[in-house]
Design an enzyme around this catalytic site. Structure first.
Site, PDB file in Angstrom:
ATOM      1  N   ASP A  34     -12.422  -6.307   1.689  1.00  0.00           N
ATOM      2  CA  ASP A  34     -11.422  -7.125   2.374  1.00  0.00           C
ATOM      3  C   ASP A  34     -11.467  -6.762   3.850  1.00  0.00           C
ATOM      4  OD1 ASP A  34      -8.921  -8.619   2.985  1.00  0.00           O
ATOM      5  OD2 ASP A  34      -8.746  -8.713   0.818  1.00  0.00           O
ATOM      6  N   HIS A  79     -14.277  -8.238   5.446  1.00  0.00           N
ATOM      7  CA  HIS A  79     -13.720  -9.503   5.926  1.00  0.00           C
ATOM      8  C   HIS A  79     -13.343  -9.405   7.393  1.00  0.00           C
ATOM      9  CE1 HIS A  79     -12.434 -11.011   1.630  1.00  0.00           C
ATOM     10  NE2 HIS A  79     -13.719 -10.705   1.718  1.00  0.00           N
TER      11      HIS A  79
END
Length: 492
Positions: free
Chosen positions: A292, A315
């Site tokens: 993430d 991310h």
């Protein structure tokens, strides 16, 4: 005044500060360890090693465990009803573990086995209880051993200069089947109401998250700091968290330096470092690879400085998401510089939900190298986790966002620049300078995407953005100065 502690056949003397002053007067050398804007001075001295024989019966125990963890909404209640944490403008330097006034509390002296199977929780609690009562106390987790402990809240207030030094391996029980039924599955290590505290060492905090990642329920975050100030987290390896690796709620004065954070690329919600309602933060010289956001900055954060971070796969580095469920969110004065982002779904991103209020102001992304990154530069004011979201008439306002000297390659599955601003609340004062993003594969450069985005292009960009980013300000739009914007949008 003088406490004599017997360790085997050796004797350790711990002197109280008052007695030292009486004996040596103005020649006392204290641990004054000042810090100017998140930079530490380090010292090298000797330790006093203390076993379980040291006791201070006049001070209450400061460890509480196990304790039920609040869900995210309950966490907000804890923060709102608790006494506010001290609010220094920048974190003072916590005491170095090698300071000559430190007393060490080795967890093995309190019964920890460190064989990777025995539950060593009580030994850690006991060592914390003793170290908490002593100025510059050190909880030592020795090297070459593996310790298993269950969900624990390490609570203050404690004496200043407390150090939790992990040189071995510390890990939770292996998965939900081994998790004690009496413990909350929402949290593992929690540090609560502390000031002038360091979490450091040469060891590893192993999250054992693989058995949690496929569960539908939200598993625990690995390490959390609540309502604390003047914190240092430095030098550790943190890996395989069931969810967030390192989280700060309601803190002031945080220095994060030389961390290695890792989990597999497809591990869900494993943000590396997450901060919310936290001010005066420095994140430096760290390597983060996860499933993430490398770093996520939530509502209520200001004065955040990020430099020298290598990120990916991940991310990217994100501000948000903000404004969920029509909430009020404010973020200001965030700088990200001298960073590398590689093999990531996003580069530098600001994401907000429709229907929120508040403002994001004073944001700078500079000197960033992209390597095969989707959405290298992205503002998304339509962030949504389902297809059920609809446009609203209000939004978190974005103003004063600079993208400078951002270069490298992008994944051609998405345009390298994406500015999707709210229909009703435009993004304003965006500055683009020396942005050069080329396709990782192929020769064709994708056009940028812009919607209701206003600003200035100081230099030519690749891809060209002059027909995408609108000049000046939107008609009839309020135009407060950068200094006044937080007040104007209710974020003072």
């Amino acid at each position: 005044m003088i406490r004599r502690i017997l360790i085997g056949r050796r004797c350790c003397l711990c002197f109280s500060p008052l007695l030292i002053f009486v004996l040596f007067g103005s020649h006392v050398i204290g641990n004054v360890g000042g810090a100017r804007h998140l930079h530490l001075h380090q010292h090298r001295h000797h330790h006093h090693r203390i076993g379980r024989t040291q006791r201070d019966k006049n001070t209450a125990a400061q460890v509480v465990s196990p304790a039920p963890s609040p869900d995210p909404h309950d966490e907000e209640i804890i923060i709102s009803i608790g006494a506010p944490a001290p609010a220094p403008l920048a974190p003072a330097a916590p005491s170095d573990p090698d300071d000559n006034s430190s007393c060490i509390f080795d967890v093995t002296a309190f019964g920890a086995v460190g064989d990777g199977a025995t539950d060593d929780t009580e030994a850690f609690r006991s060592a914390w209880k003793e170290a908490c009562q002593v100025e510059n106390g050190v909880v030592l987790v020795p090297s070459e051993l593996v310790f298993v402990i269950t969900s624990t809240i390490f609570s203050g207030p404690c004496q200043p200069g407390l150090v939790f030094q992990v040189d071995g391996v510390v890990m939770p029980p292996d998965g939900p089947d081994c998790w004690p039924k009496s413990d909350s599955k929402k949290q593992w290590l929690v540090f609560y109401r502390l000031e002038d505290m360091t979490l450091t060492g040469t060891g590893t905090i192993e999250g054992q998250g693989s058995k949690w990642w496929d569960l539908s329920c939200k598993p625990h975050r690995l390490i959390r700091f609540f309502l604390s100030s003047n914190l240092v987290v430095r030098g550790l390896r943190i890996q395989n968290s069931p969810q967030f690796h390192l989280k700060f709620d309601g803190c002031r004065g945080v220095l994060i330096d030389r961390l290695s954070i890792s989990s597999p690329k497809l591990s869900p919600n494993t943000d590396g470092i997450h901060i919310q309602d936290t001010k005066s933060v420095g994140i430096y010289n760290s390597v983060i690879a996860n499933g993430d956001d490398c770093i996520s900055i939530g509502p209520g954060c200001s004065d955040v400085d990020i430099e020298g971070v290598t990120c990916g796969p991940s991310h990217g580095i994100s501000i948000g998401s903000l404004g969920v469920q029509k909430s009020h969110a404010c973020v200001s004065n965030v700088t990200v510089r001298n960073a590398v982002i590689r093999e990531s779904d996003n580069g530098v991103r600001i994401k907000t939900w429709q229907g929120g209020t508040g403002a994001v102001t004073g944001i700078s992304f500079a000197d960033i190298q992209m390597e095969n990154v989707r959405n290298c530069v992205i503002i998304d004011q339509y962030y949504c986790l389902s297809k059920a979201c609809r446009n609203e008439t209000s939004a978190v306002r974005l103003s004063g966002v600079t993208f400078r000297n951002i270069k490298g390659t992008y994944d051609v599955r998405s345009p390298p620049i994406h500015f999707a601003c709210s229909d009703t609340v435009a993004c304003t004062n965006i500055t683009m300078s020396e942005v050069e993003l080329l396709p990782y594969r192929g020769l064709l450069v994708d056009d940028p995407f812009c919607w209701n985005a206003y600003g200035v292009q100081e230099t030519l960009t690749i891809p060209p953005i002059d027909d995408c980013l609108q000049d000046g300000m939107p008609p009839d739009s309020p135009s407060p100065s950068a200094a006044d914007a937080p007040f104007f949008y209710g974020c003072a």
